[in-house]
Design an enzyme around this catalytic site. Structure first.
Site, PDB file in Angstrom:
ATOM      1  N   THR A  99      59.019  12.591  39.532  1.00  7.90           N
ATOM      2  CA  THR A  99      59.970  13.553  40.053  1.00  7.90           C
ATOM      3  C   THR A  99      59.416  14.241  41.285  1.00  7.90           C
ATOM      4  O   THR A  99      58.264  14.685  41.290  1.00  7.90           O
ATOM      5  CB  THR A  99      60.308  14.620  38.992  1.00  7.90           C
ATOM      6  OG1 THR A  99      60.953  15.717  39.633  1.00  7.90           O
ATOM      7  CG2 THR A  99      59.065  15.144  38.285  1.00  7.90           C
ATOM      8  N   ASP A 101      60.720  16.940  42.287  1.00  5.99           N
ATOM      9  CA  ASP A 101      60.931  18.360  41.990  1.00  5.99           C
ATOM     10  C   ASP A 101      59.766  18.949  41.200  1.00  5.99           C
ATOM     11  O   ASP A 101      59.661  20.169  41.093  1.00  5.99           O
ATOM     12  CB  ASP A 101      62.216  18.544  41.183  1.00  5.99           C
ATOM     13  CG  ASP A 101      63.439  18.071  41.947  1.00  5.99           C
ATOM     14  OD1 ASP A 101      63.443  18.233  43.174  1.00  5.99           O
ATOM     15  OD2 ASP A 101      64.364  17.543  41.325  1.00  5.99           O
TER      16      ASP A 101
END
Length: 231
Positions: A99, A101
């Site tokens: 990810t 994020d």
């Protein structure tokens, strides 16, 4: 080593289990994919059917499922695992955090891009990431899929000024809200004090009423006794 006869890639995310072709993955086909941008399997977001996914896993005789992605992807993997366990299938499900994020707990950062000094040759994958992130056009598919805004370089100063104005407005609004809360606290304390005094006064009045009632009873008893004792 693991007695795996074949490996397939599921195209276009979770929907690919029942709406796309399974892509055979071999050492030769994946040998240099790290030098390319994007993903050879494709991606998708939401809208999948867990039961259909497990139906196709069962129909294709798959006994190991590796799911790569962020927090929402891993939540989907858990739902698949629960359906597999519910059916009593001998299928392993493994989630692989990946990810940009960095929103998966207990995992290290999964994507980094560092500047390369002059005269040094960057790694192919780092070079790809650097080129992708340096594109500030509104048509940047990578940044769109990542949910990131893509303002042009010309609008950066204006956007920064707008963000500062918005931040200042939020600060002022927070200050006003804080003042309101403090005033409300003061009023609440004052109201509590009034209620406490009222309750105390009420208790005192009740006590006086009881004492008056008792005195009246005694007085009535004395008058009755006096009348009865007259010759």
């Amino acid at each position: 080593m693991y007695n795996v006869s074949s490996v397939f890639g599921i195209q276009n995310g979770y929907k690919g289990f029942y709406s796309s072709n399974y892509l055979p993955l071999t050492p030769n086909s994946v040998n240099d994919i790290h030098k390319r941008g994007g993903t050879i399997l494709g991606t998708s977001r939401g809208g999948h059917d867990i039961k259909k996914i497990v139906d196709n896993i069962q129909d294709h005789g798959i006994n190991q499922v590796y799911i790569i992605g962020g927090d929402r992807t891993q939540k989907g993997a858990y739902e698949i695992f629960k359906e597999i366990r519910k059916r009593g299938l001998k299928v392993s499900v493994a989630g692989v955090p990946k990810t940009i994020d960095n929103d998966i707990a207990l995992s290290m950062e999964t994507m980094q891009a560092q500047a390369v000094a002059d005269g040094q040759t960057p790694l192919p994958s780092a070079e790809v990431v650097s080129k992708v992130l340096s594109q500030c056009s509104s048509n940047n598919t990578f940044l769109k899929n990542a949910g990131l805004s893509t303002p042009s370089s010309k609008s950066s100063p204006a956007r920064e000024a707008a963000l500062r104005r918005q931040l200042n407005a939020q600060k002022q609004s927070s200050a006003v809200l804080h003042d309101h809360l403090e005033e409300l606290k003061k009023k609440t304390v004052a109201a509590d004090e009034v209620l406490e005094r009222t309750a105390s006064l009420f208790d005192e009045l009740q006590k006086q009423e009881q004492e008056s009632h008792l005195m009246l009873q005694k007085f009535g008893h004395v008058i009755t006794t006096g009348i009865a004792c007259q010759p």
